[in-house]
Design an enzyme around this catalytic site. Sequence first.
Site, PDB file in Angstrom:
ATOM      1  N   CYS A 170       0.806  -1.222   0.000  1.00 20.22           N
ATOM      2  CA  CYS A 170       0.000   0.000   0.000  1.00 20.22           C
ATOM      3  C   CYS A 170       0.837   1.270   0.000  1.00 20.22           C
ATOM      4  CB  CYS A 170      -0.941   0.001   1.196  1.00 20.22           C
ATOM      5  SG  CYS A 170      -0.089  -0.213   2.753  1.00 20.22           S
TER       6      CYS A 170
HETATM    7  C1  LIG Z   1      -0.164  -4.883   3.142  1.00 20.89           C
HETATM    8  S1  LIG Z   1       0.848  -6.258   3.423  1.00 20.89           S
HETATM    9  C2  LIG Z   1      -0.333  -7.550   3.354  1.00 20.89           C
HETATM   10  C3  LIG Z   1      -0.899  -7.955   4.675  1.00 20.89           C
HETATM   11  C4  LIG Z   1      -1.785  -9.162   4.619  1.00 20.89           C
HETATM   12  N1  LIG Z   1      -2.828  -9.030   3.631  1.00 20.89           N
HETATM   13  C5  LIG Z   1      -2.440  -9.420   5.985  1.00 20.89           C
HETATM   14  O1  LIG Z   1      -3.638  -9.295   6.090  1.00 20.89           O
HETATM   15  O2  LIG Z   1      -1.716  -9.731   6.937  1.00 20.89           O
HETATM   16  C6  LIG Z   1       1.675  -6.446   1.895  1.00 20.89           C
HETATM   17  C7  LIG Z   1       2.654  -7.615   1.866  1.00 20.89           C
HETATM   18  O3  LIG Z   1       3.123  -7.779   0.530  1.00 20.89           O
HETATM   19  C8  LIG Z   1       4.440  -8.288   0.618  1.00 20.89           C
HETATM   20  N2  LIG Z   1       5.089  -8.124  -0.687  1.00 20.89           N
HETATM   21  C9  LIG Z   1       5.650  -7.001  -1.215  1.00 20.89           C
HETATM   22  N3  LIG Z   1       6.115  -7.246  -2.436  1.00 20.89           N
HETATM   23  C10 LIG Z   1       5.851  -8.536  -2.719  1.00 20.89           C
HETATM   24  C11 LIG Z   1       6.090  -9.377  -3.848  1.00 20.89           C
HETATM   25  N4  LIG Z   1       6.695  -8.921  -4.930  1.00 20.89           N
HETATM   26  N5  LIG Z   1       5.656 -10.650  -3.796  1.00 20.89           N
HETATM   27  C12 LIG Z   1       5.054 -11.137  -2.692  1.00 20.89           C
HETATM   28  N6  LIG Z   1       4.799 -10.393  -1.592  1.00 20.89           N
HETATM   29  C13 LIG Z   1       5.202  -9.113  -1.606  1.00 20.89           C
HETATM   30  C14 LIG Z   1       5.048  -7.482   1.741  1.00 20.89           C
HETATM   31  O4  LIG Z   1       6.196  -8.135   2.248  1.00 20.89           O
HETATM   32  C15 LIG Z   1       3.883  -7.419   2.729  1.00 20.89           C
HETATM   33  O5  LIG Z   1       3.974  -8.462   3.667  1.00 20.89           O
END
Ligand SMILES: C[S@@+](CC[C@H](N)C(=O)[O-])C[C@H]1O[C@@H](n2cnc3c(N)ncnc32)[C@H](O)[C@@H]1O
Length: 377
Positions: A135
């Site tokens: 985000c």
């Molecule tokens: C907003 S958090 C999501 C939280 C999750 N939906 C929850 O409810 O706990 C976004 C996540 O996306 C991960 N992320 C960022 N880039 C990514 C990628 N290229 N592939 C997979 N995950 C990724 C980050 O590490 C982070 O943990």
Amino acid sequence: MPYDLTEEQRDRYRATSIRSQLRKQTLLRGYDEAKPVLGINLGERLDPDDLMPQLEVNGLTSLSLFSGGGGLDIGFERAGFEHRASLEILDICGETLRANRPDWAVLSGAVAGDVRAAAFTTFRGVDVVHGGPPCQPFSIAGKQAGADDPRNMWPDFVRCILQTRPRAFIAENVPGMLDQKFEAFIRDNIVDPLSSQYTIFKFKLAAHDFGVPQSRRRVFFVGFRAARDAARWVEPEPTHGDVGTLFGPLLPRNTARKTLGLPGMGFDVVAPTLRSGFTGPRNTTGVLNSKASLKVWNDLHIWPNGVQPTRSMAAAYPPENGHFRMSVSDCALLQGFPADWRFSGAVYQALGQIGNSVCPPVAYAVARQVARALGIA
Ligand SMILES: C[S@@+](CC[C@H](N)C(=O)[O-])C[C@H]1O[C@@H](n2cnc3c(N)ncnc32)[C@H](O)[C@@H]1O
């Protein structure tokens, strides 16, 4: 971004930090976790499981993208969905998910967990895809660069939907995403590529309307492939709120002190939004999100900095002003995580996973409504 401080301010902060480190060392000298400190927050604590009673398996499968520490995953599991797999780039998040659910398929790390590199065709046939693409491109705490931000991963979320063709998808993000300046972004990146195949709804939810003792708003996009399912979609209705109104929610809001089992002191409200620990200054053990929220924490007599790994360690090291010092499990509780959910990693990494998550009871409310729209009673 480095803080813009004068030399004098820097010296003052440095002196405070040294004094506080010395105080901590003195208080925790001889500290033994096996002999917990007694006499603090012994009251009854909220059980988040009561906010999301486990539903029977509903026969629908779910694929989780950008899973973090599992907020959305927990909500969908408790609403009866069968977990198909989680994809998450950070190893520490993968460790959390595996430690809590050894039977889940968890793809994590820079190679296996990177959504940008994933071949989604293996997941074709999954009923639901859910995820919270990072985000920061939209967060008011960031620069709001939207599509120009390299962390914009909506195109990969959309690619997953087009390749797996689930019956429904759910995406979550910060409320800033609904600002007028991102209208074109939403049209170009979400609506245009998906609307010929999915009917899309977008709405905001507040965590404190679903029993979570924290002020926290999130935006959701929900899409259905079949017109019949879309026609059955109904947004989640608040379950908690101001009691006494004719059509109001049934239950009073849960407040911070009561949730944590702290004694009454004549003032108690929902906690301010917990800061997402993976953004801003690195490795911080504070959950303070804004200057304005400091007043609320102060009024609650809860200290939002220096969160400790365990409750007894937090109790052994109270802040100088005598307020309640939180542990990781206290923060997890304020976010609505089940009491037995454990976060892997150092305190800052646990707070990162907590502050980044969708509050599980909110995820549960959305998941239930999605299941209903998909024909599950
Ligand atoms: C907003 S958090 C999501 C939280 C999750 N939906 C929850 O409810 O706990 C976004 C996540 O996306 C991960 N992320 C960022 N880039 C990514 C990628 N290229 N592939 C997979 N995950 C990724 C980050 O590490 C982070 O943990």
